[in-house]
Design a protein around this motif. Structure first.
Motif, PDB file in Angstrom:
ATOM      1  N   GLU A 101      48.343  52.415  46.345  1.00  0.00           N
ATOM      2  CA  GLU A 101      49.298  52.245  45.251  1.00  0.00           C
ATOM      3  C   GLU A 101      49.093  50.945  44.478  1.00  0.00           C
ATOM      4  O   GLU A 101      49.450  50.860  43.301  1.00  0.00           O
ATOM      5  N   SER A 102      48.542  49.930  45.118  1.00  0.00           N
ATOM      6  CA  SER A 102      48.379  48.640  44.447  1.00  0.00           C
ATOM      7  C   SER A 102      47.102  47.955  44.909  1.00  0.00           C
ATOM      8  O   SER A 102      46.792  47.931  46.107  1.00  0.00           O
ATOM      9  N   LEU A 103      46.365  47.397  43.951  1.00  0.00           N
ATOM     10  CA  LEU A 103      45.174  46.613  44.239  1.00  0.00           C
ATOM     11  C   LEU A 103      45.386  45.241  43.609  1.00  0.00           C
ATOM     12  O   LEU A 103      45.437  45.100  42.389  1.00  0.00           O
ATOM     13  N   ALA A 104      45.533  44.227  44.461  1.00  0.00           N
ATOM     14  CA  ALA A 104      45.908  42.888  44.015  1.00  0.00           C
ATOM     15  C   ALA A 104      44.818  41.882  44.367  1.00  0.00           C
ATOM     16  O   ALA A 104      43.896  42.162  45.140  1.00  0.00           O
ATOM     17  N   MET A 105      44.956  40.673  43.800  1.00  0.00           N
ATOM     18  CA  MET A 105      44.010  39.605  44.104  1.00  0.00           C
ATOM     19  C   MET A 105      44.716  38.254  44.015  1.00  0.00           C
ATOM     20  O   MET A 105      45.536  38.033  43.137  1.00  0.00           O
ATOM     21  N   THR A 106      44.397  37.360  44.946  1.00  0.00           N
ATOM     22  CA  THR A 106      44.877  35.988  44.898  1.00  0.00           C
ATOM     23  C   THR A 106      43.742  35.095  44.427  1.00  0.00           C
ATOM     24  O   THR A 106      42.622  35.183  44.921  1.00  0.00           O
ATOM     25  N   THR A 107      44.023  34.225  43.457  1.00  0.00           N
ATOM     26  CA  THR A 107      42.995  33.394  42.852  1.00  0.00           C
ATOM     27  C   THR A 107      43.584  32.047  42.462  1.00  0.00           C
ATOM     28  O   THR A 107      44.811  31.896  42.345  1.00  0.00           O
ATOM     29  N   ASN A 108      42.722  31.061  42.252  1.00  0.00           N
ATOM     30  CA  ASN A 108      43.208  29.784  41.738  1.00  0.00           C
ATOM     31  C   ASN A 108      43.229  29.775  40.208  1.00  0.00           C
ATOM     32  O   ASN A 108      43.672  28.805  39.603  1.00  0.00           O
ATOM     33  N   GLY A 109      42.737  30.820  39.578  1.00  0.00           N
ATOM     34  CA  GLY A 109      42.856  30.985  38.141  1.00  0.00           C
ATOM     35  C   GLY A 109      41.806  30.298  37.299  1.00  0.00           C
ATOM     36  O   GLY A 109      41.776  30.465  36.079  1.00  0.00           O
ATOM     37  N   ILE A 110      40.922  29.543  37.926  1.00  0.00           N
ATOM     38  CA  ILE A 110      39.935  28.766  37.170  1.00  0.00           C
ATOM     39  C   ILE A 110      39.009  29.675  36.347  1.00  0.00           C
ATOM     40  O   ILE A 110      38.700  29.394  35.191  1.00  0.00           O
ATOM     41  N   ALA A 111      38.546  30.757  36.944  1.00  0.00           N
ATOM     42  CA  ALA A 111      37.521  31.594  36.294  1.00  0.00           C
ATOM     43  C   ALA A 111      38.090  32.832  35.618  1.00  0.00           C
ATOM     44  O   ALA A 111      37.334  33.719  35.226  1.00  0.00           O
ATOM     45  N   LEU A 112      39.398  32.916  35.439  1.00  0.00           N
ATOM     46  CA  LEU A 112      39.990  34.137  34.878  1.00  0.00           C
ATOM     47  C   LEU A 112      39.618  34.373  33.420  1.00  0.00           C
ATOM     48  O   LEU A 112      39.714  35.497  32.924  1.00  0.00           O
ATOM     49  N   ARG A 113      39.209  33.335  32.724  1.00  0.00           N
ATOM     50  CA  ARG A 113      38.854  33.504  31.314  1.00  0.00           C
ATOM     51  C   ARG A 113      37.792  34.579  31.131  1.00  0.00           C
ATOM     52  O   ARG A 113      37.844  35.371  30.205  1.00  0.00           O
TER      53      ARG A 113
END
Length: 526
Positions: A101-113
Motif C-alpha cells: 500500500e505504501s512505498l516510502a523513503m527516509t533521506t537527509n534531502g541533500i540530493a532530492l533536487r
C-alpha cells in the motif's frame, strides 16, 4: 483425515502482533555526519560484495509482501547515494498490485533536487526528510556539512511533484535546537507537511547526556504557549508518533517519545540491514542473514520458515529488557535514533558497546577468532604544544635530558608494542612494523605568547584478525607524553591534543581515510 489447519502468516509473533511494516536499508554510506547519529571519525563500512544486491532486495520485498507486509520504507545510510535507487523503487512499486500500500523513503534531502521527480514517477509515495534546524550555521554544526538551503528547496520541490506525503523528522536536543521548535511548527501553517519531533536518544559515540533530552510534553507546552491549544488528530494503531494540528493550519505536528513513553506494545516493524540481516527488534542482537540464506540456494518456502522462526522469537519489548529503563526518570540504554539511518544497518552503526557483555553488563574481550586474517595498517596522530623556551630546546637539541624527539620516537615504538598490556581489553598483536615520525611547527600567529607544536605520527602494521588502531594511537600518545616529560622543567603550560586515527586499512571496513568530498555523494571512506 485431520482437518486442514488455518493459515497463519509468518509475520505474527507470540504476542499476536502482526508485522506489516518492513524497513530495508539500501546502503551504509551517508553524505552527512550528524552529531547525534554518527561519531565524528565515522563508522566501519561493510564491503560492497556483502551488501544485498538489487535482485536480492527485490526478492526479499516480494516475499514479505506475499505474507502481508503493506508498507516498505527504504533507509540507509543515505538511500540517494545508491546508484540503482531508481531501479529499486520502480521494481518495488510493482508490488502495489500484489498488496503493498505504501512505498516510502527516509533521506537527509541533500540530493532530492535530482531525484525527487524521478522517484515520485517511479512510485515512491512517502518521503521523510531528516532536518534538525532551520539555521544555516547551526546546520553545519549539527551535520558537519553545508546544505540547509538546498534541503529546504528540495523539500518544497518534493511537495509540488505529486509525492503523497512529505514529513520532516527533527531530533530535539536541549541547548542546541530546542528553541526552534515553534519555527518548525510555523512551517505547517501553509505547507501541508507533517513535522515530527523526536526525543534525543543515546548511542555509543554521540556523547549523550540526560540534560539534553527534552520530553515531548515540555515541547507540547512550548508550542501551545505560542499557538494556543492544539488539536489531537487520530493516530493509526501502529503509529510511533503522537499527532496534533494547530487549528486552521494545513500541516500537522507529531512527537516520537522514544525515551519518555515507549510504544513497544504496538510494534509492527521488521528491519533488514544493508548486509541482509533480518532484525525483529531495534534493541535486540539476534539477527538472521537472509543474504546468506539466499546465496546458499534456499527456496522461498525455506526463507518463509526462517523468517517465521525469527519473528516468533521476538520479545514483548526492548528485546526482553526491562521497559522501565526507557521511562522518564529511569536509566537509559545505548541505542540509535529510530528516524535516522543507523538502526536499519546495525552492522555499521553498532547499538551496543562491543566490549560490554549484553547480558551481564560486564566488560569482556571481543572474540576475534572468526575474523579474516588480513594485512592491517593504521596511522594515528597526536600533537603537543610547547612554549618558546621548550620549543627552542627541542629544535636545537639542547634539552638537558637529551635528544627529545629521538627518545619520543623510541618511546612511541615501545608503547605500540605494549598496547595489550596498557589497554586491558586489547588483543596482543604480533606487529610487523611500527614507525614514529615527529616534526616541529611554529605558530607564527601566536608569537607573542609563543606556541610551538610537535606533531607526532605513528604507523603500525600487522597481519592478523583485528585492527591496529589502538597500537597506533598508543604509540602517538606515549611519544607525546615523553616530550611532555622531557620538557616539563622549562614549559609547564604544555597541552597534548588532537589525538586521532588518520587512516587504516584491512579487515571488514577496508580503507578508512577521512574525506570531506562532494556532499552530493556518499563517500565510502568512513
Amino acid at each position: 483425515m485431520d482437518a486442514e489447519e488455518p493459515y497463519v502468516s509468518p509475520l505474527f509473533d507470540q504476542h499476536n502482533r502482526f508485522h506489516d511494516y518492513l524497513r530495508i536499508s539500501l546502503t551504509e554510506r551517508c553524505n552527512l555526519r550528524c552529531t547525534y547519529c554518527m561519531p565524528e571519525e565515522g563508522v566501519q563500512l561493510t564491503p560492497s560484495e556483502k551488501l544485498l544486491s538489487r535482485e536480492e532486495i527485490e526478492r526479499v520485498a516480494r516475499l514479505f509482501v506475499s505474507k502481508g507486509v503493506r508498507k516498505i520504507r527504504l533507509t540507509g545510510g543515505e538511500p540517494t547515494v545508491r546508484k540503482d535507487l531508481l531501479d529499486i523503487v520502480e521494481s518495488l512499486a510493482q508490488l502495489k498490485s500484489q498488496g503493498l500500500e505504501s512505498l516510502a523513503m527516509t533521506t537527509n534531502g541533500i540530493a532530492l533536487r535530482r531525484t525527487a521527480e524521478p522517484l515520485a514517477l517511479a512510485g515512491l509515495d512517502t518521503l521523510n526528510v531528516s532536518l534538525d534546524t532551520l539555521d544555516p550555521h547551526k546546520y553545519v554544526l549539527m551535520t558537519r556539512r553545508k546544505g540547509l538551503e538546498r534541503v529546504l528547496e528540495n523539500l518544497e520541490r518534493a511537495s509540488s511533484m505529486g509525492m503523497q506525503t512529505v514529513k520532516i523528522n527533527c531530533v530535539i536536543i536541549r541547548g542546541v535546537n530546542d528553541t526552534e521548535v515553534t519555527d518548525f511548527v510555523a512551517l505547517t501553517k501553509t505547507w501541508p507537511i507533517s513535522v515530527r519531533f523526536i526525543e534525543y536518544m543515546p548511542f555509543g559515540g554521540n556523547r549523550w547526556e540526560k540534560r539534553k533530552l527534552v520530553p515531548y510534553k515540555e515541547l507540547l507546552n512550548r508550542i501551545e504557549e505560542r499557538f494556543g491549544k492544539v488539536e489531537k488528530i487520530l493516530d493509526d494503531p501502529n503509529d510511533t508518533s503522537k499527532g496534533f494540528r494547530v487549528p486552521g493550519y494545513a500541516g500537522t505536528i507529531g512527537f516520537i517519545s522514544s525515551m519518555t513513553n515507549h510504544f513497544c506494545g504496538t510494534c509492527n516493524r521488521l528491519r533488514i540491514t544493508a548486509d541482509g540481516n533480518l532484525k525483529v527488534c531495534l534493541f535486540g542482537d539476534n539477527e538472521i542473514s537472509l543474504r546468506d540464506a539466499m546465496r546458499s540456494g534456499m527456496t522461498d518456502g525455506q526463507l518463509h520458515q526462517l523468517i517465521s522462526d525469527s519473528v516468533k522469537r521476538k520479545k514483548k519489548q526492548h528485546a526482553g529488557m526491562d521497559a522501565r529503563v526507557m521511562e522518564e526518570g529511569g536509566e537509559y540504554l545505548l541505542i540509535t535514533p529510530p528516524h535516522c539511518h543507523g538502526p536499519d544497518q546495525i552492522g555499521a552503526y553498532s547499538n551496543r558497546l562491543s566490549h560490554i557483555d549484553q547480558h551481564t553488563g560486564e566488560a569482556k574481550m571481543v572474540d576475534v577468532g572468526g575474523k579474516d586474517i588480513t594485512r592491517r595498517m593504521a596511522r594515528a596522530r597526536a600533537r603537543i604544544s610547547l612554549g618558546v623556551e621548550a620549543y627552542r630546546q627541542v629544535k636545537e637539541n639542547t634539552n638537558v635530558k637529551g635528544d627529545v624527539l629521538t627518545v619520543a620516537k623510541i618511546a612511541g615504538i615501545q608503547a605500540a608494542k605494549q598496547t595489550a598490556s596498557l589497554i586491558p581489553l586489547c588483543h596482543p598483536l604480533a606487529l610487523t612494523k611500527v614507525d614514529v615520525a615527529c616534526r616541529l611547527v611554529w605558530n607564527e600567529a601566536n608569537e607573542v605568547e609563543g606556541k610551538g607544536l610537535v606533531i607526532i605520527d605513528c604507523m603500525a602494521q600487522c597481519t592478523g584478525p583485528t585492527g591496529v588502531e589502538m597500537e597506533a594511537l598508543t604509540g602517538a600518545t606515549v611519544a607525546a607524553l615523553t616530550v611532555f616529560d622531557m620538557c616539563k622543567a622549562v614549559g609547564r603550560n604544555m597541552v597534548i591534543e588532537h589525538v586521532s586515527v588518520l587512516e587504516k586499512t584491512g579487515g571488514k571496513s577496508g580503507h578508512f581515510l577521512p574525506d570531506d568530498s562532494d556532499i552530493e555523494r556518499g563517500n565510502g571512506s568512513d
